[in-house]
Design a protein around this motif. Sequence first.
Motif, PDB file in Angstrom:
ATOM      1  N   SER A   1      44.481  34.720  45.032  1.00  9.70           N
ATOM      2  CA  SER A   1      44.485  33.390  45.658  1.00  9.70           C
ATOM      3  C   SER A   1      43.516  32.422  44.989  1.00  9.70           C
ATOM      4  N   ARG A   2      42.832  32.892  43.959  1.00  5.91           N
ATOM      5  CA  ARG A   2      41.898  32.018  43.262  1.00  5.91           C
ATOM      6  C   ARG A   2      41.937  32.314  41.772  1.00  5.91           C
ATOM      7  N   ASP A   3      41.251  31.472  41.004  1.00  2.00           N
ATOM      8  CA  ASP A   3      41.196  31.587  39.549  1.00  2.00           C
ATOM      9  C   ASP A   3      40.621  32.951  39.154  1.00  2.00           C
ATOM     10  N   ILE A   4      41.445  33.758  38.489  1.00  2.00           N
ATOM     11  CA  ILE A   4      40.993  35.116  38.160  1.00  2.00           C
ATOM     12  C   ILE A   4      39.939  35.117  37.059  1.00  2.00           C
ATOM     13  N   LEU A   5      39.794  34.022  36.338  1.00  2.00           N
ATOM     14  CA  LEU A   5      38.729  33.936  35.343  1.00  2.00           C
ATOM     15  C   LEU A   5      37.366  33.878  36.000  1.00  2.00           C
ATOM     16  N   LYS A   6      37.340  33.559  37.298  1.00  2.00           N
ATOM     17  CA  LYS A   6      36.084  33.520  38.035  1.00  2.00           C
ATOM     18  C   LYS A   6      35.874  34.786  38.859  1.00  2.00           C
ATOM     19  N   ILE A   7      36.716  35.769  38.642  1.00  2.00           N
ATOM     20  CA  ILE A   7      36.581  37.070  39.290  1.00  2.00           C
ATOM     21  C   ILE A   7      35.997  38.039  38.260  1.00  2.00           C
ATOM     22  N   ASP A   8      34.893  38.679  38.592  1.00  6.75           N
ATOM     23  CA  ASP A   8      34.180  39.509  37.619  1.00  6.75           C
ATOM     24  C   ASP A   8      35.059  40.635  37.074  1.00  6.75           C
ATOM     25  N   VAL A   9      35.671  41.365  37.967  1.00  8.58           N
ATOM     26  CA  VAL A   9      36.523  42.478  37.569  1.00  8.58           C
ATOM     27  C   VAL A   9      37.739  42.524  38.483  1.00  8.58           C
ATOM     28  N   MET A  10      38.881  42.708  37.883  1.00  8.54           N
ATOM     29  CA  MET A  10      40.085  43.017  38.662  1.00  8.54           C
ATOM     30  C   MET A  10      40.564  44.389  38.243  1.00  8.54           C
ATOM     31  N   ALA A  11      41.020  45.137  39.222  1.00  6.70           N
ATOM     32  CA  ALA A  11      41.343  46.533  38.932  1.00  6.70           C
ATOM     33  C   ALA A  11      42.510  47.016  39.779  1.00  6.70           C
ATOM     34  N   TRP A  12      43.075  48.105  39.330  1.00  6.03           N
ATOM     35  CA  TRP A  12      44.070  48.853  40.094  1.00  6.03           C
ATOM     36  C   TRP A  12      43.470  50.215  40.445  1.00  6.03           C
ATOM     37  N   TYR A  13      43.619  50.560  41.715  1.00 11.31           N
ATOM     38  CA  TYR A  13      43.250  51.881  42.209  1.00 11.31           C
ATOM     39  C   TYR A  13      44.516  52.530  42.766  1.00 11.31           C
ATOM     40  N   ARG A  14      44.452  53.822  42.953  1.00 15.43           N
ATOM     41  CA  ARG A  14      45.555  54.496  43.620  1.00 15.43           C
ATOM     42  C   ARG A  14      45.027  55.594  44.529  1.00 15.43           C
ATOM     43  N   GLN A  15      45.815  55.865  45.545  1.00 15.54           N
ATOM     44  CA  GLN A  15      45.441  56.900  46.504  1.00 15.54           C
ATOM     45  C   GLN A  15      46.663  57.727  46.848  1.00 15.54           C
TER      46      GLN A  15
ATOM     47  N   ARG B   1      46.772  40.446  32.192  1.00 18.63           N
ATOM     48  CA  ARG B   1      46.658  39.348  33.138  1.00 18.63           C
ATOM     49  C   ARG B   1      47.346  38.104  32.604  1.00 18.63           C
ATOM     50  N   ASP B   2      47.741  37.250  33.520  1.00 22.39           N
ATOM     51  CA  ASP B   2      48.269  35.923  33.201  1.00 22.39           C
ATOM     52  C   ASP B   2      47.389  34.942  33.964  1.00 22.39           C
ATOM     53  N   THR B   3      46.500  34.287  33.250  1.00 23.61           N
ATOM     54  CA  THR B   3      45.536  33.417  33.926  1.00 23.61           C
ATOM     55  C   THR B   3      46.206  32.175  34.504  1.00 23.61           C
ATOM     56  N   ALA B   4      47.318  31.764  33.915  1.00 22.40           N
ATOM     57  CA  ALA B   4      48.036  30.595  34.443  1.00 22.40           C
ATOM     58  C   ALA B   4      48.637  30.897  35.816  1.00 22.40           C
ATOM     59  N   LYS B   5      48.972  32.162  36.045  1.00 19.88           N
ATOM     60  CA  LYS B   5      49.571  32.568  37.320  1.00 19.88           C
ATOM     61  C   LYS B   5      48.570  33.271  38.226  1.00 19.88           C
ATOM     62  N   ASN B   6      47.333  33.415  37.765  1.00  9.49           N
ATOM     63  CA  ASN B   6      46.311  34.150  38.540  1.00  9.49           C
ATOM     64  C   ASN B   6      46.851  35.515  38.975  1.00  9.49           C
ATOM     65  N   THR B   7      47.453  36.186  38.032  1.00  9.97           N
ATOM     66  CA  THR B   7      48.116  37.457  38.327  1.00  9.97           C
ATOM     67  C   THR B   7      47.669  38.518  37.328  1.00  9.97           C
ATOM     68  N   VAL B   8      47.451  39.702  37.845  1.00 13.88           N
ATOM     69  CA  VAL B   8      47.129  40.868  37.025  1.00 13.88           C
ATOM     70  C   VAL B   8      48.283  41.846  37.139  1.00 13.88           C
ATOM     71  N   TYR B   9      48.602  42.488  36.032  1.00 17.13           N
ATOM     72  CA  TYR B   9      49.725  43.416  35.985  1.00 17.13           C
ATOM     73  C   TYR B   9      49.248  44.824  35.626  1.00 17.13           C
ATOM     74  N   LEU B  10      50.030  45.787  36.040  1.00 13.37           N
ATOM     75  CA  LEU B  10      49.839  47.157  35.595  1.00 13.37           C
ATOM     76  C   LEU B  10      51.188  47.668  35.109  1.00 13.37           C
ATOM     77  N   GLN B  11      51.330  47.755  33.802  1.00 18.66           N
ATOM     78  CA  GLN B  11      52.546  48.309  33.220  1.00 18.66           C
ATOM     79  C   GLN B  11      52.389  49.814  33.138  1.00 18.66           C
ATOM     80  N   MET B  12      53.300  50.523  33.773  1.00 15.89           N
ATOM     81  CA  MET B  12      53.217  51.978  33.836  1.00 15.89           C
ATOM     82  C   MET B  12      54.425  52.567  33.115  1.00 15.89           C
ATOM     83  N   ASN B  13      54.172  53.295  32.060  1.00 16.69           N
ATOM     84  CA  ASN B  13      55.221  53.944  31.281  1.00 16.69           C
ATOM     85  C   ASN B  13      55.071  55.459  31.359  1.00 16.69           C
ATOM     86  N   SER B  14      56.117  56.144  30.984  1.00 18.48           N
ATOM     87  CA  SER B  14      56.117  57.619  30.965  1.00 18.48           C
ATOM     88  C   SER B  14      55.575  58.172  32.282  1.00 18.48           C
ATOM     89  N   LEU B  15      56.099  57.660  33.372  1.00 17.69           N
ATOM     90  CA  LEU B  15      55.590  58.047  34.687  1.00 17.69           C
ATOM     91  C   LEU B  15      55.844  59.518  34.975  1.00 17.69           C
TER      92      LEU B  15
END
Length: 115
Positions: free
Chosen positions: A25-39, A71-85
């Motif tokens: 919901s905000r500019d991801i360039l101003k977010i220190d770290v963005m991450a993916w976790y799983r459980q 990441r796409d800073t224009a869309k404030n979106t982070v992606y996780l591309q997962m291959n060979s699942l």
Amino acid sequence: QVQLVESGGGLVQAGGSRRLSCAASRDILKIDVMAWYRQAPGEERKLVAAITSGESTNYADSVKGRFTISRDTAKNTVYLQMNSLKPEDTAVYYCNAFVFTHAYWGQGTQVTVSS
């Protein structure tokens, strides 16, 4: 405050690919770290991949060479591309944003890998 909305989860066969998205919901360039976790069921939430505001990346050993965080800073979106699942990648995947001393979480998206 940061709101995070994940999408892209679902059912995929082993060996397949999937891309998860996390819209912030905000500019991801101003977010220190963005991450993916799983459980996975009965397990602790674990770091999968992270990207800093300076675009440094870090991966869990179990996904190196198969997953890519971007990441796409224009869309404030982070992606996780997962291959060979693999079936062991089955889990709820959570987006995380760390800003100064605060951690924010998305609601999670389920990824199920069938053998």
